[in-house]
Design a protein around this motif. Structure first.
Motif, PDB file in Angstrom:
ATOM      1  N   PHE A   1      44.276  45.178  40.133  1.00 36.79           N
ATOM      2  CA  PHE A   1      44.320  43.985  39.305  1.00 36.79           C
ATOM      3  C   PHE A   1      42.911  43.437  39.097  1.00 36.79           C
ATOM      4  O   PHE A   1      42.074  43.501  39.997  1.00 36.79           O
ATOM      5  N   TRP A   5      43.617  38.294  37.232  1.00 38.13           N
ATOM      6  CA  TRP A   5      44.969  38.403  37.778  1.00 38.13           C
ATOM      7  C   TRP A   5      45.001  37.966  39.234  1.00 38.13           C
ATOM      8  O   TRP A   5      45.918  37.283  39.671  1.00 38.13           O
ATOM      9  N   THR A  30      47.796  37.041  32.071  1.00 39.45           N
ATOM     10  CA  THR A  30      48.805  36.327  32.853  1.00 39.45           C
ATOM     11  C   THR A  30      49.590  35.322  32.023  1.00 39.45           C
ATOM     12  O   THR A  30      50.636  34.848  32.455  1.00 39.45           O
ATOM     13  N   HIS A 142      47.572  34.516  44.911  1.00 39.36           N
ATOM     14  CA  HIS A 142      47.963  35.646  44.057  1.00 39.36           C
ATOM     15  C   HIS A 142      49.392  35.438  43.544  1.00 39.36           C
ATOM     16  O   HIS A 142      50.150  36.386  43.376  1.00 39.36           O
ATOM     17  N   ILE A 145      50.821  37.559  40.596  1.00 36.62           N
ATOM     18  CA  ILE A 145      51.026  38.966  40.971  1.00 36.62           C
ATOM     19  C   ILE A 145      52.265  39.091  41.853  1.00 36.62           C
ATOM     20  O   ILE A 145      53.081  40.000  41.665  1.00 36.62           O
TER      21      ILE A 145
END
Length: 159
Positions: A1, A5, A30, A142, A145
Motif C-alpha cells: 500500500f 493508503w 481511498t 490503517h 486498509i
C-alpha cells in the motif's frame, strides 16, 4: 500500500459543527471507500437513529460519541451486505510478530499482523466494531486498509 493508503483512517469533521456528519476525505484512492461508508452514515443518521431532532439537525448536532456510533453502524452494515447477509468478518491488527517471510513474499509488517473475527449476527459485528472503533478511526490505525481487508474476507475470495 502507498503512504496515502497507510495513513488513511475514518476521520469526521469536528463534532457539533455544520459538517459533523461528514468524513474527511483526502486525495486519491481511498475516497471510493470513504464515500460508500459515508452513504451508510447519512442513511443511519437520517432514517434509523432515534432522536427528536429534525432531519437537518440530526446531521449537524453530532458529538464524538454519536460519530463513533454512526461509523460503527455503517461499517457493520457494509460488511454484513458484503457477506451476503449471513456473516461479517472484521480484521484488526494484533501485536507485532517476528517471522521470516516465505520466498516470493515481501513482508510489510501489516498483513502479517491481521487477525480475523467472524460474526454470524449483524448486531454482534456492530457491537464488536463499536468496541474497537478506534482501530478504524484512530490516526495511524490503517483504518481504511483494515476495512478493505474486512470487506474482502466478508465477501470471500470465492464470491
Amino acid at each position: 500500500f502507498s503512504c496515502e493508503w497507510a495513513a488513511a483512517h475514518f476521520r469526521f469533521h469536528p463534532a457539533h459543527s455544520d459538517l459533523a456528519y461528514a468524513l474527511e476525505a483526502g486525495k486519491g484512492g481511498t475516497r471510493a471507500i470513504l464515500v460508500a461508508v459515508q452513504a451508510h452514515i447519512i442513511s443511519y443518521l437520517l432514517f434509523t437513529r432515534e432522536t427528536e431532532c429534525t432531519h437537518l439537525e440530526r446531521l449537524c448536532r453530532l458529538g464524538r460519541r454519536e460519530q463513533g456510533q454512526a461509523l460503527a453502524m455503517a461499517l457493520a452494515e457494509t460488511l454484513w451486505a458484503a457477506g451476503g447477509g449471513g456473516r461479517a468478518v472484521v480484521c484488526l491488527i494484533t501485536a507485532p510478530v517476528t517471522m521470516m517471510p516465505r520466498e516470493g513474499y515481501r513482508a510489510n509488517s501489516f498483513s502479517e499482523r491481521i487477525q480475523l473475527f467472524e460474526f454470524s449476527e449483524k448486531a454482534a459485528a456492530q457491537g464488536f466494531i463499536s468496541d474497537h472503533i478506534n482501530c478504524f478511526k484512530g490516526e495511524g490505525s490503517h483504518g481504511v486498509i483494515l476495512f478493505l481487508y474486512s470487506l474482502l474476507f466478508s465477501r470471500t475470495l470465492k464470491r
